[in-house]
Enzyme design. Structure first.
Site, PDB file in Angstrom:
ATOM      1  N   SER A   8       0.849  -1.191   0.000  1.00 41.97           N
ATOM      2  CA  SER A   8       0.000   0.000   0.000  1.00 41.97           C
ATOM      3  C   SER A   8       0.878   1.232   0.000  1.00 41.97           C
ATOM      4  CB  SER A   8      -0.904   0.011   1.239  1.00 41.97           C
ATOM      5  OG  SER A   8      -1.639   1.219   1.298  1.00 41.97           O
ATOM      6  N   HIS A   9       0.335   2.324  -0.494  1.00 45.27           N
ATOM      7  CA  HIS A   9       1.057   3.586  -0.439  1.00 45.27           C
ATOM      8  C   HIS A   9       1.225   4.072   0.992  1.00 45.27           C
ATOM      9  CE1 HIS A   9       0.467   3.528  -4.720  1.00 45.27           C
ATOM     10  NE2 HIS A   9       1.256   4.579  -4.817  1.00 45.27           N
ATOM     11  N   SER A  10       0.452   3.520   1.897  1.00 46.54           N
ATOM     12  CA  SER A  10       0.545   3.848   3.314  1.00 46.54           C
ATOM     13  C   SER A  10       0.942   2.593   4.079  1.00 46.54           C
ATOM     14  CB  SER A  10      -0.818   4.335   3.825  1.00 46.54           C
ATOM     15  OG  SER A  10      -0.880   4.280   5.233  1.00 46.54           O
TER      16      SER A  10
END
Length: 126
Positions: A8-10
């Site tokens: 995930s981007h986070s």
């Protein structure tokens, strides 16, 4: 056993998705990875490559990704890695849960785990 990587981007989002999937995963290795090198939003191929290695116990790894550039960076990581890896074209949370359940089967393969992850595309929520 087939391992799982959630990209995930986070990092916080990846960690939460992995935590939910782990409830169904038995002994399956699930590695969350995400965020950029400064702790911000993004994905880094080297970090994904390390997660692939950590999740693999010899049977390969299915990767679930959140957004487009995560796919691109995962593809780069796969090219750099010696781990047999496939990317599932699936919603990341639902796909991770389906994949975690499928990975618990003694007959699990990369293909069967990916197929179960991808079957989450057709799950109605209401």
């Amino acid at each position: 056993m087939v391992g799982l990587v959630v990209v995930s981007h986070s990092y916080t989002a990846a960690q939460g998705i992995a935590e939910i999937a782990a409830e169904m995963a038995g002994e399956t290795n699930i590695e969350p990875v995400g965020g950029d090198s400064d702790g911000g939003i993004g994905t880094v191929p080297d970090d994904i490559e390390a997660a692939l290695a950590a999740a693999d116990d010899g049977d390969g790894v299915v990767v679930l990704v959140d957004l487009g550039s995560a796919v691109m960076n995962t593809e780069v990581a796969i090219e750099l890695s010696d781990v047999e890896t496939v990317i599932a074209d699936a919603p990341v949370l639902e796909g991770a849960v389906n994949a975690a359940v499928a990975a618990t089967s003694p007959d699990a393969t990369l293909g069967s785990v990916r197929d179960q992850a991808e079957s989450a595309r057709n799950v109605d929520k209401l």
